[in-house]
Design an enzyme around this catalytic site. Structure first.
Site, PDB file in Angstrom:
ATOM      1  N   ASP A  26       0.829  -1.209   0.000  1.00 11.13           N
ATOM      2  CA  ASP A  26       0.000   0.000   0.000  1.00 11.13           C
ATOM      3  C   ASP A  26       0.865   1.260   0.000  1.00 11.13           C
ATOM      4  O   ASP A  26       1.979   1.256   0.533  1.00 11.13           O
ATOM      5  CB  ASP A  26      -0.920  -0.027   1.234  1.00 11.13           C
ATOM      6  N   ASN A  74     -11.026  -2.615  -5.457  1.00  8.71           N
ATOM      7  CA  ASN A  74     -10.273  -1.603  -6.207  1.00  8.71           C
ATOM      8  C   ASN A  74     -10.940  -1.201  -7.531  1.00  8.71           C
ATOM      9  O   ASN A  74     -10.556  -0.192  -8.135  1.00  8.71           O
ATOM     10  CB  ASN A  74      -8.828  -2.055  -6.451  1.00  8.71           C
TER      11      ASN A  74
HETATM   12  C1  IPE Z   1      -5.454  -2.753  -0.235  1.00 13.46           C
HETATM   13  O1  IPE Z   1      -5.120  -1.423  -0.364  1.00 13.46           O
HETATM   14  C2  IPE Z   1      -5.431  -3.427  -1.578  1.00 13.46           C
HETATM   15  C3  IPE Z   1      -4.134  -3.539  -2.217  1.00 13.46           C
HETATM   16  C4  IPE Z   1      -2.990  -3.199  -1.695  1.00 13.46           C
HETATM   17  C5  IPE Z   1      -4.159  -4.121  -3.543  1.00 13.46           C
HETATM   18  P1  IPE Z   1      -6.235  -0.286  -0.516  1.00 13.46           P
HETATM   19  O2  IPE Z   1      -5.503   1.003  -0.581  1.00 13.46           O
HETATM   20  O3  IPE Z   1      -7.144  -0.606  -1.646  1.00 13.46           O
HETATM   21  O4  IPE Z   1      -7.040  -0.441   0.843  1.00 13.46           O
HETATM   22  P2  IPE Z   1      -7.888   0.613   1.664  1.00 13.46           P
HETATM   23  O5  IPE Z   1      -8.865   1.213   0.687  1.00 13.46           O
HETATM   24  O6  IPE Z   1      -6.927   1.637   2.169  1.00 13.46           O
HETATM   25  O7  IPE Z   1      -8.531  -0.173   2.748  1.00 13.46           O
HETATM   26  C1  IPE Z   2      -1.665   0.249  -3.356  1.00 10.16           C
HETATM   27  O1  IPE Z   2      -1.422   1.630  -3.408  1.00 10.16           O
HETATM   28  C2  IPE Z   2      -1.865  -0.338  -4.742  1.00 10.16           C
HETATM   29  C3  IPE Z   2      -3.254  -0.708  -5.070  1.00 10.16           C
HETATM   30  C4  IPE Z   2      -4.264  -0.708  -4.237  1.00 10.16           C
HETATM   31  C5  IPE Z   2      -3.503  -1.123  -6.446  1.00 10.16           C
HETATM   32  P1  IPE Z   2      -2.612   2.671  -3.381  1.00 10.16           P
HETATM   33  O2  IPE Z   2      -2.994   3.020  -4.779  1.00 10.16           O
HETATM   34  O3  IPE Z   2      -3.722   2.190  -2.518  1.00 10.16           O
HETATM   35  O4  IPE Z   2      -1.895   3.917  -2.705  1.00 10.16           O
HETATM   36  P2  IPE Z   2      -2.511   4.949  -1.677  1.00 10.16           P
HETATM   37  O5  IPE Z   2      -3.089   4.156  -0.548  1.00 10.16           O
HETATM   38  O6  IPE Z   2      -3.554   5.711  -2.412  1.00 10.16           O
HETATM   39  O7  IPE Z   2      -1.356   5.788  -1.270  1.00 10.16           O
HETATM   40 MG    MG Z   3      -4.124   2.393  -0.547  1.00  9.47          MG
END
Ligand code: IPE
Ligand code: IPE
Ligand code: MG
Length: 246
Positions: A26, A74
């Site tokens: 993340d 997502n």
């Molecule tokens: C979890 O991260 C999913 C992945 C890393 C693929 P998210 O960024 O989607 O999760 P939330 O929304 O912060 O819970």
């Molecule tokens: C994790 O990074 C990757 C996916 C969920 C695909 P994020 O895209 O959630 O990054 P933040 O949480 O917005 O920084």
């Molecule tokens: Mg995230």
């Protein structure tokens, strides 16, 4: 929390490595925002971090690494971001995953692959097929994965077995349930890492993490490297795992 003094080297016991490390990768978006870059650039840097971490874990002798790459939730992101992630995935299926294979690393996808575009599904099949001859570490990529969806799909299959008379409800043991999950046959992760400072599970491996140790770090995923992996393993090795006993 876990603190390390400056200059201190971490003594990792290589005879007690976790067999399976799960990672919630993340912070790609925040990494990009800090640099005034589009989110896509964060995902690209995140994919590079994955290559580094897989290579390090493989060198260390870890057997399984499961990474959360795209959740069932997502899809709620903008069309632009979702297609940027899918295009990156196409690129990486053709490039870095081929490099993984060269290093003897196997690849498997968990999640509902039927929800992905046809060409991606085909690429995944090709790579999983090529992985069969390898005997190194396995990297399990969670794509269109949700822990609840995984359980739902497993329960549907179990219900079909019961309805057809080939399975009795009384015979539904924990082992049977496990055998219907995407992770069938893989040991549960001893260690779960989440980057970027968020301390939640976000629907990842709900069944499998019953007794995992959790390691949360503020490091954003694209910045995560060898030292951070070592820190997480050190933290894990210094936990007392009780499994309900005393
Ligand atoms: C979890 O991260 C999913 C992945 C890393 C693929 P998210 O960024 O989607 O999760 P939330 O929304 O912060 O819970
Ligand atoms: C994790 O990074 C990757 C996916 C969920 C695909 P994020 O895209 O959630 O990054 P933040 O949480 O917005 O920084
Ligand atoms: Mg995230």
């Amino acid at each position: 929390m876990f603190f390390q003094k400056k200059g201190e080297t971490l003594a990792i016991d290589t005879s007690r490595l976790p067999k399976h490390i799960a990672i919630i990768m993340d912070g790609n978006g925040r990494w990009a925002a800090k640099r005034s870059l589009p989110r896509k650039a964060g995902h690209r840097a995140g994919a590079e971090a994955l290559e580094r971490v897989v290579s390090e874990a493989n060198k260390m002798g870890i057997q399984h690494v499961t990474v959360y790459a795209f959740s069932t939730e997502n899809w709620k992101r903008s069309d632009e971001e979702v297609s940027a992630i899918m295009d990156l995935l196409r690129h990486y299926l053709k490039n870095s995953f081929q490099r993984f294979l060269k290093d003897n690393v196997k690849m498997q996808v968990i999640g509902d692959v039927t929800g992905l575009d046809q060409d991606i599904q085909e690429q995944i099949k090709v790579i999983e097929e090529k992985s069969k001859g390898k005997d190194g570490m396995t990297v399990h990529i969670a794509l269109n994965y949700g822990g609840r969806d995984e359980l739902r799909r497993g329960i549907e299959k179990i219900a079909e077995e019961v309805a057809s008379g080939s399975l009795s409800p009384k015979d539904i043991t924990e082992e049977i349930i496990e055998s219907y999950l995407d992770t069938a046959g893989i040991p549960d992760p001893e260690l779960l890492i989440r980057t970027s400072g968020e301390e939640r599970i976000s629907n990842f491996l709900l069944w499998q993490i019953a007794y995992s140790e959790f390691y949360f770090t503020d490091v954003l995923w694209p910045d995560f490297g060898k030292k951070d992996l070592e820190k997480a393993i050190y933290y894990y090795q210094n936990r007392e795992r009780r499994f309900g006993g005393r």
